[in-house]
Design a protein around this motif. Structure first.
Motif, PDB file in Angstrom:
ATOM      1  N   THR A   9      21.849 -19.347  11.909  1.00  0.00           N
ATOM      2  CA  THR A   9      21.528 -18.914  13.183  1.00  0.00           C
ATOM      3  C   THR A   9      21.881 -17.291  13.271  1.00  0.00           C
ATOM      4  O   THR A   9      21.023 -16.722  13.747  1.00  0.00           O
ATOM      5  CB  THR A   9      22.740 -19.217  14.129  1.00  0.00           C
ATOM      6  OG1 THR A   9      22.489 -20.752  14.391  1.00  0.00           O
ATOM      7  CG2 THR A   9      22.431 -18.575  15.653  1.00  0.00           C
ATOM      8  N   MET A  10      22.834 -16.913  12.404  1.00  0.00           N
ATOM      9  CA  MET A  10      23.191 -15.403  12.120  1.00  0.00           C
ATOM     10  C   MET A  10      21.865 -14.669  11.447  1.00  0.00           C
ATOM     11  O   MET A  10      21.493 -13.703  11.831  1.00  0.00           O
ATOM     12  CB  MET A  10      24.330 -15.292  11.327  1.00  0.00           C
ATOM     13  CG  MET A  10      24.634 -13.749  11.113  1.00  0.00           C
ATOM     14  SD  MET A  10      25.099 -12.695  12.524  1.00  0.00           S
ATOM     15  CE  MET A  10      26.581 -13.466  13.057  1.00  0.00           C
ATOM     16  N   VAL A  11      21.561 -15.379  10.250  1.00  0.00           N
ATOM     17  CA  VAL A  11      20.412 -14.784   9.865  1.00  0.00           C
ATOM     18  C   VAL A  11      19.048 -14.753  10.473  1.00  0.00           C
ATOM     19  O   VAL A  11      18.233 -13.828  10.809  1.00  0.00           O
ATOM     20  CB  VAL A  11      20.080 -15.655   8.434  1.00  0.00           C
ATOM     21  CG1 VAL A  11      18.603 -15.193   7.799  1.00  0.00           C
ATOM     22  CG2 VAL A  11      20.926 -15.629   7.306  1.00  0.00           C
ATOM     23  N   GLY A 157      19.725  -1.046  -0.841  1.00  0.00           N
ATOM     24  CA  GLY A 157      19.288  -1.956  -2.183  1.00  0.00           C
ATOM     25  C   GLY A 157      20.214  -2.979  -2.551  1.00  0.00           C
ATOM     26  O   GLY A 157      21.321  -2.778  -2.491  1.00  0.00           O
ATOM     27  N   GLY A 158      19.785  -4.080  -2.804  1.00  0.00           N
ATOM     28  CA  GLY A 158      20.734  -5.252  -3.132  1.00  0.00           C
ATOM     29  C   GLY A 158      21.624  -5.830  -2.599  1.00  0.00           C
ATOM     30  O   GLY A 158      22.721  -6.071  -2.555  1.00  0.00           O
ATOM     31  N   ASP A 164      26.273  -9.243   3.794  1.00  0.00           N
ATOM     32  CA  ASP A 164      26.598  -7.596   3.980  1.00  0.00           C
ATOM     33  C   ASP A 164      26.507  -7.074   5.231  1.00  0.00           C
ATOM     34  O   ASP A 164      27.127  -6.237   5.589  1.00  0.00           O
ATOM     35  CB  ASP A 164      25.677  -6.872   2.730  1.00  0.00           C
ATOM     36  CG  ASP A 164      25.993  -7.381   1.343  1.00  0.00           C
ATOM     37  OD1 ASP A 164      27.262  -7.310   1.128  1.00  0.00           O
ATOM     38  OD2 ASP A 164      25.054  -7.687   0.581  1.00  0.00           O
ATOM     39  N   PHE A 165      25.684  -7.832   5.887  1.00  0.00           N
ATOM     40  CA  PHE A 165      25.490  -7.300   7.617  1.00  0.00           C
ATOM     41  C   PHE A 165      26.240  -8.205   8.346  1.00  0.00           C
ATOM     42  O   PHE A 165      25.453  -8.154   9.611  1.00  0.00           O
ATOM     43  CB  PHE A 165      23.903  -7.142   7.949  1.00  0.00           C
ATOM     44  CG  PHE A 165      23.348  -5.986   6.877  1.00  0.00           C
ATOM     45  CD1 PHE A 165      23.627  -4.795   7.351  1.00  0.00           C
ATOM     46  CD2 PHE A 165      22.906  -6.095   5.470  1.00  0.00           C
ATOM     47  CE1 PHE A 165      22.853  -3.670   6.563  1.00  0.00           C
ATOM     48  CE2 PHE A 165      22.380  -5.271   4.811  1.00  0.00           C
ATOM     49  CZ  PHE A 165      22.359  -4.033   5.287  1.00  0.00           C
ATOM     50  N   ARG A 166      26.755  -9.159   8.200  1.00  0.00           N
ATOM     51  CA  ARG A 166      27.638 -10.082   9.142  1.00  0.00           C
ATOM     52  C   ARG A 166      28.781  -9.142   9.703  1.00  0.00           C
ATOM     53  O   ARG A 166      29.375  -8.360   9.139  1.00  0.00           O
ATOM     54  CB  ARG A 166      28.388 -11.073   8.508  1.00  0.00           C
ATOM     55  CG  ARG A 166      27.417 -12.309   7.758  1.00  0.00           C
ATOM     56  CD  ARG A 166      28.063 -13.410   7.131  1.00  0.00           C
ATOM     57  NE  ARG A 166      28.734 -13.852   7.815  1.00  0.00           N
ATOM     58  CZ  ARG A 166      28.562 -15.256   8.324  1.00  0.00           C
ATOM     59  NH1 ARG A 166      27.473 -15.752   7.829  1.00  0.00           N
ATOM     60  NH2 ARG A 166      29.220 -15.825   9.080  1.00  0.00           N
ATOM     61  N   LEU A 169      33.973 -10.432  12.273  1.00  0.00           N
ATOM     62  CA  LEU A 169      34.620 -11.517  13.121  1.00  0.00           C
ATOM     63  C   LEU A 169      34.014 -12.764  12.891  1.00  0.00           C
ATOM     64  O   LEU A 169      34.383 -13.975  12.895  1.00  0.00           O
ATOM     65  CB  LEU A 169      34.885 -11.436  14.582  1.00  0.00           C
ATOM     66  CG  LEU A 169      35.840 -10.335  14.917  1.00  0.00           C
ATOM     67  CD1 LEU A 169      35.654 -10.170  16.507  1.00  0.00           C
ATOM     68  CD2 LEU A 169      37.109 -10.582  14.384  1.00  0.00           C
ATOM     69  N   ALA A 170      32.822 -12.654  11.842  1.00  0.00           N
ATOM     70  CA  ALA A 170      32.147 -13.973  11.555  1.00  0.00           C
ATOM     71  C   ALA A 170      32.617 -14.783  10.622  1.00  0.00           C
ATOM     72  O   ALA A 170      32.237 -16.074  10.563  1.00  0.00           O
ATOM     73  CB  ALA A 170      30.574 -13.777  11.457  1.00  0.00           C
ATOM     74  N   GLY A 171      33.440 -14.193   9.839  1.00  0.00           N
ATOM     75  CA  GLY A 171      34.172 -14.958   8.788  1.00  0.00           C
ATOM     76  C   GLY A 171      33.191 -15.208   7.599  1.00  0.00           C
ATOM     77  O   GLY A 171      31.947 -15.036   7.514  1.00  0.00           O
ATOM     78  N   MET A 172      33.695 -15.971   6.665  1.00  0.00           N
ATOM     79  CA  MET A 172      32.603 -16.427   5.712  1.00  0.00           C
ATOM     80  C   MET A 172      32.820 -17.746   5.144  1.00  0.00           C
ATOM     81  O   MET A 172      33.357 -18.534   5.413  1.00  0.00           O
ATOM     82  CB  MET A 172      33.124 -15.644   4.212  1.00  0.00           C
ATOM     83  CG  MET A 172      32.835 -14.143   4.398  1.00  0.00           C
ATOM     84  SD  MET A 172      30.870 -13.548   4.497  1.00  0.00           S
ATOM     85  CE  MET A 172      30.366 -14.631   3.063  1.00  0.00           C
TER      86      MET A 172
END
Length: 172
Positions: A9-11, A157-158, A164-166, A169-172
Motif C-alpha cells: 500500500t505504501m509503495v 540514486g540507489g 528510503d522514502f517511508r 512512523l511506518a516502521g519496518m
C-alpha cells in the motif's frame, strides 16, 4: 500478511504521488513552453524561470564526457552534438542564460557540470540537453530573451521507494 500489505500500500501511494507530481510538472511545462501566450504580447515580468529536475539514478547523470566527445568527432553524429562544442576554445560551450544547481555544484550550464562522478566533471545527465533546449526555446521568443533559466536538480540514486522514502512512523 498485514505487514506485507502495508508495504505494498505504501509503495502504491508513493507511485500515485510520483505520477501526480509528474503530471503536474508536465502540465506546467507545457503551459510554460507556449512562447508568448495566446495574445503574443509577452506580458511576463518574471525575472527567472525555474525548473525542478527530480529523479532517481537516471537523473544523477552518469553519461561519459569521453563518449560525448567520440560522438562529436564522428562525422555521422557531429552535427547532432556540435552545438555543445566551442571550436575556438576547444572545450565545451557554456550557456550564459541557463544555470544549474545540483548538490554542491552551481554554475552556468555546460557539459560536465551538474552530474555525478568521482571528479565531478567527467559526466553528463539529462539536464544538459534539457537546459539547452529550454535556453534555445525561451530565448528565441522576443518576449523572453532576457530571462535567465535555473535548473534545480535533485537525484537520489540507489534508493528504494519502499524503504528510503517511508515515513518514520511506518516502521519496518
Amino acid at each position: 500478511t498485514s505487514e506485507r500489505r502495508s508495504e505494498v500500500t505504501m509503495v502504491r501511494l508513493l507511485l500515485i504521488s510520483a505520477l501526480t507530481l509528474a503530471t503536474t510538472i508536465v502540465s506546467a511545462l507545457t503551459y510554460e513552453l507556449e512562447c508568448c501566450g495566446d495574445d503574443g504580447g509577452g506580458n511576463d515580468d518574471s525575472p527567472l524561470k525555474i525548473f525542478l529536475l527530480d529523479g532517481q539514478s537516471n537523473m544523477v547523470g552518469m553519461g561519459s564526457l569521453e563518449h560525448l566527445k567520440i560522438l562529436l568527432d564522428d562525422p555521422e553524429t557531429h552535427d547532432e552534438y556540435h552545438h555543445l562544442w566551442n571550436d575556438t576554445a576547444q572545450d565545451w560551450k557554456e550557456r550564459s542564460d541557463v544555470y544549474i544547481k545540483f548538490d554542491d555544484q552551481v554554475g552556468k550550464l555546460k557539459a560536465g557540470l551538474g552530474a555525478a562522478g568521482p571528479a565531478r566533471g567527467g559526466h553528463i545527465g539529462p539536464e544538459l540537453e534539457f537546459g539547452w533546449f529550454l535556453g534555445d526555446h525561451f530565448h528565441s521568443c522576443p518576449c523572453k530573451k532576457n530571462q535567465p533559466i535555473l535548473l534545480l536538480k535533485a537525484a537520489y540514486g540507489g534508493r528504494d521507494l519502499a524503504i528510503d522514502f517511508r515515513p518514520p512512523l511506518a516502521g519496518m
